[in-house]
Design a protein around this motif. Structure first.
Motif, PDB file in Angstrom:
ATOM      1  N   VAL A 109       0.843  -1.281  -0.091  1.00 44.03           N
ATOM      2  CA  VAL A 109       0.054   0.180  -0.065  1.00 44.03           C
ATOM      3  C   VAL A 109       1.005   1.340  -0.041  1.00 44.03           C
ATOM      4  N   GLU A 110       0.625   2.189  -0.824  1.00 46.17           N
ATOM      5  CA  GLU A 110       1.335   3.356  -1.052  1.00 46.17           C
ATOM      6  C   GLU A 110       0.549   4.868  -0.704  1.00 46.17           C
ATOM      7  N   ILE A 111       1.000   5.344   0.262  1.00 44.29           N
ATOM      8  CA  ILE A 111       0.366   6.636   0.798  1.00 44.29           C
ATOM      9  C   ILE A 111       1.403   7.799   0.360  1.00 44.29           C
ATOM     10  N   GLU A 112       1.206   8.093  -0.909  1.00 38.71           N
ATOM     11  CA  GLU A 112       2.299   9.226  -1.378  1.00 38.71           C
ATOM     12  C   GLU A 112       3.757   8.173  -1.214  1.00 38.71           C
ATOM     13  N   ASP A 113       4.627   8.771  -0.780  1.00 43.20           N
ATOM     14  CA  ASP A 113       5.821   8.106  -0.536  1.00 43.20           C
ATOM     15  C   ASP A 113       6.215   7.542   0.654  1.00 43.20           C
ATOM     16  N   HIS A 114       4.939   7.036   1.597  1.00 45.37           N
ATOM     17  CA  HIS A 114       5.270   6.019   2.458  1.00 45.37           C
ATOM     18  C   HIS A 114       4.495   4.785   2.101  1.00 45.37           C
ATOM     19  N   ILE A 115       5.549   3.628   2.344  1.00 43.06           N
ATOM     20  CA  ILE A 115       5.167   2.182   2.018  1.00 43.06           C
ATOM     21  C   ILE A 115       4.707   1.214   3.140  1.00 43.06           C
ATOM     22  N   TYR A 116       3.652   0.818   2.926  1.00 38.90           N
ATOM     23  CA  TYR A 116       3.067  -0.392   3.724  1.00 38.90           C
ATOM     24  C   TYR A 116       2.892  -1.726   3.047  1.00 38.90           C
ATOM     25  N   SER A 117       3.912  -2.948   3.689  1.00 41.26           N
ATOM     26  CA  SER A 117       3.739  -3.814   3.091  1.00 41.26           C
ATOM     27  C   SER A 117       3.280  -5.028   3.828  1.00 41.26           C
ATOM     28  N   SER A 118       2.896  -6.275   3.506  1.00 41.50           N
ATOM     29  CA  SER A 118       2.117  -7.064   4.337  1.00 41.50           C
ATOM     30  C   SER A 118       2.973  -8.063   4.534  1.00 41.50           C
ATOM     31  N   ILE A 119       4.329  -8.067   3.948  1.00 41.88           N
ATOM     32  CA  ILE A 119       5.316  -9.008   4.301  1.00 41.88           C
ATOM     33  C   ILE A 119       6.730  -8.533   4.689  1.00 41.88           C
ATOM     34  N   ALA A 134      11.588   5.069  -0.806  1.00 46.14           N
ATOM     35  CA  ALA A 134      10.485   5.561  -0.005  1.00 46.14           C
ATOM     36  C   ALA A 134      10.786   6.420   1.144  1.00 46.14           C
ATOM     37  N   HIS A 135      10.008   7.446   1.892  1.00 51.99           N
ATOM     38  CA  HIS A 135      10.381   7.908   3.044  1.00 51.99           C
ATOM     39  C   HIS A 135      10.280   7.045   4.128  1.00 51.99           C
ATOM     40  N   GLU A 136       9.262   6.223   4.248  1.00 50.71           N
ATOM     41  CA  GLU A 136       9.379   4.982   5.402  1.00 50.71           C
ATOM     42  C   GLU A 136       8.722   3.851   4.913  1.00 50.71           C
ATOM     43  N   ILE A 137       9.134   2.645   5.235  1.00 50.81           N
ATOM     44  CA  ILE A 137       8.511   1.485   4.949  1.00 50.81           C
ATOM     45  C   ILE A 137       8.018   0.728   6.238  1.00 50.81           C
ATOM     46  N   HIS A 138       6.931   0.399   6.225  1.00 50.99           N
ATOM     47  CA  HIS A 138       6.480  -0.382   7.295  1.00 50.99           C
ATOM     48  C   HIS A 138       5.636  -1.678   7.022  1.00 50.99           C
ATOM     49  N   THR A 139       5.978  -2.666   7.831  1.00 53.65           N
ATOM     50  CA  THR A 139       5.406  -4.091   7.420  1.00 53.65           C
ATOM     51  C   THR A 139       4.727  -4.753   8.625  1.00 53.65           C
ATOM     52  N   GLY A 140       3.637  -5.475   8.248  1.00 48.50           N
ATOM     53  CA  GLY A 140       3.036  -6.137   9.272  1.00 48.50           C
ATOM     54  C   GLY A 140       1.662  -6.439   8.721  1.00 48.50           C
ATOM     55  N   ASP A 141       0.603  -6.240   9.660  1.00 52.50           N
ATOM     56  CA  ASP A 141      -0.732  -6.539   9.139  1.00 52.50           C
ATOM     57  C   ASP A 141      -1.354  -5.283   8.863  1.00 52.50           C
ATOM     58  N   LEU A 142      -1.548  -5.208   7.320  1.00 53.63           N
ATOM     59  CA  LEU A 142      -1.997  -4.139   6.731  1.00 53.63           C
ATOM     60  C   LEU A 142      -3.517  -3.626   7.218  1.00 53.63           C
ATOM     61  N   LEU A 143      -4.273  -4.396   7.964  1.00 59.57           N
ATOM     62  CA  LEU A 143      -5.574  -4.179   8.313  1.00 59.57           C
ATOM     63  C   LEU A 143      -5.299  -3.198   9.544  1.00 59.57           C
ATOM     64  N   GLN A 144      -4.172  -3.324  10.413  1.00 59.91           N
ATOM     65  CA  GLN A 144      -3.751  -2.622  11.562  1.00 59.91           C
ATOM     66  C   GLN A 144      -2.900  -1.227  11.178  1.00 59.91           C
ATOM     67  N   LEU A 145      -2.021  -1.666  10.311  1.00 51.88           N
ATOM     68  CA  LEU A 145      -1.265  -0.421   9.827  1.00 51.88           C
ATOM     69  C   LEU A 145      -1.759   0.598   9.257  1.00 51.88           C
ATOM     70  N   ILE A 146      -2.938   0.515   8.350  1.00 56.63           N
ATOM     71  CA  ILE A 146      -3.225   1.506   7.352  1.00 56.63           C
ATOM     72  C   ILE A 146      -4.096   2.424   8.195  1.00 56.63           C
ATOM     73  N   LYS A 147      -3.729   3.541   8.390  1.00 53.16           N
ATOM     74  CA  LYS A 147      -4.674   4.557   8.910  1.00 53.16           C
ATOM     75  C   LYS A 147      -5.122   5.458   8.134  1.00 53.16           C
ATOM     76  N   SER A 152      -2.561   4.231  -3.686  1.00 48.93           N
ATOM     77  CA  SER A 152      -2.517   3.010  -4.548  1.00 48.93           C
ATOM     78  C   SER A 152      -2.357   1.930  -3.632  1.00 48.93           C
ATOM     79  N   ILE A 153      -2.899   0.665  -4.070  1.00 44.05           N
ATOM     80  CA  ILE A 153      -2.512  -0.496  -3.715  1.00 44.05           C
ATOM     81  C   ILE A 153      -1.979  -1.442  -4.909  1.00 44.05           C
ATOM     82  N   LEU A 154      -0.899  -2.136  -4.568  1.00 49.80           N
ATOM     83  CA  LEU A 154      -0.060  -3.049  -5.507  1.00 49.80           C
ATOM     84  C   LEU A 154      -0.345  -4.361  -5.040  1.00 49.80           C
ATOM     85  N   VAL A 155      -0.721  -5.446  -5.849  1.00 48.54           N
ATOM     86  CA  VAL A 155      -0.920  -6.830  -5.381  1.00 48.54           C
ATOM     87  C   VAL A 155      -0.158  -7.697  -6.320  1.00 48.54           C
ATOM     88  N   GLN A 156       0.757  -8.512  -5.598  1.00 52.50           N
ATOM     89  CA  GLN A 156       1.547  -9.413  -6.515  1.00 52.50           C
ATOM     90  C   GLN A 156       0.695 -10.878  -6.516  1.00 52.50           C
TER      91      GLN A 156
END
Length: 274
Positions: A109-119, A134-147, A152-156
């Motif tokens: 998940v991208e919120i401008e230049d902040h990255i949130y990854s499920s893995i 990226a300004h920051e990269i956060h990993t973990g449970d996206l349902l908890q991380l994304i506030k 955009s959302i990219l899915v492999q």
């Protein structure tokens, strides 16, 4: 300048060669266009952090369109109001849940230049490339991380996934609020953006900023995400390497991106000397 044009350039497959370079010939022609009073802008699916190097290499001082139109801003002029079209947070959570249900857990998940990854091991995925700068990269449970509302959302996905099933599920569950597209090789990625996002939205705002009418906008592209932009502008130009669907709606077709297609067209159309 009475015949001032706005020249809008897609990056990958258009301005850039296959090895992600801007040729010297193309650079010279664009610089000549700017010296003669024309405006040059970039409209790309890339985030700003991954297009900035080309913006700077060309010495641009224009607004830029990123994320296929989800974000347009001016790096140097705050009077050009940033336009950010996001996916509503609640809907983003639903999309993430859909991906999990389709056995596609590798989500970025991208919120401008902040990255949130499920893995956590993104170095072993397509996401390594997209997380660059990226300004920051956060990993973990996206349902908890994304506030906040995502850009955009990219899915492999992988060869064992059924693309028809993925497409049908996304259309049935989410087409009222977002649209999705499958990227071409080498990336097996589904990109999800807010419904109505299009490069043409950003291009229209840039044209208003420069007070340039639609008939004096020339836009170059090669893929399906350039379709709306090429249909919107006065002169939509498909690259020689473009997909057939884009060539069919373009006003003109130029040479391949590896053969200075942008430069060759501009030299002829605007009577430029490189």
């Amino acid at each position: 300048m009475s015949n001032k044009h706005l020249i809008v350039l897609d990056l990958d497959g258009t301005l850039l060669t296959e090895d992600k370079k801007i040729t010297q010939a193309t650079k010279q022609v664009l610089h000549q266009a700017m010296r003669e009073g024309h405006e040059v802008a970039i409209a790309t699916g890339r985030p700003y952090r991954m297009s900035m190097q080309y913006y700077q290499e060309l010495g641009l001082r224009s607004p830029i369109v990123n994320y296929n139109g989800a974000l347009s801003h001016h790096p140097y002029d705050t009077s050009f109001e940033k336009h950010h079209i996001t996916i509503p947070l609640e809907q983003a959570h639903h999309i993430i849940e859909t991906c999990y249900s389709l056995d596609m857990p590798n989500i970025l998940v991208e919120i401008e230049d902040h990255i949130y990854s499920s893995i956590t091991g993104i170095e072993n995925t397509d996401h390594t490339f997209f997380s660059l700068h990226a300004h920051e990269i956060h990993t973990g449970d996206l349902l908890q991380l994304i506030k906040d509302h995502p850009t955009s959302i990219l899915v492999q996905f992988h060869d064992h996934h059924n693309w028809d099933e993925i497409q049908k599920t996304f259309i049935n569950r989410h087409s009222h609020i977002v649209h999705h597209r499958k990227w071409n090789e080498p990336f097996q990625v589904v990109e999800v953006l807010r419904q109505g996002v299009d490069k043409a939205v950003g291009v229209e705002r840039i044209a208003r900023y420069y007070d340039i009418p639609k008939e004096r906008i020339i836009a170059f592209g090669d893929e399906d995400n350039d379709m709306g932009m090429l249909q919107y502008v006065g002169k939509g130009v498909a690259m020689g390497n473009a997909i057939e669907a884009l060539k069919s709606v373009a006003d003109d077709i130029t040479d391949h991106n590896d053969h200075d297609g942008v430069a060759n067209y501009l030299k002829k159309h605007l009577k430029l000397q490189s």
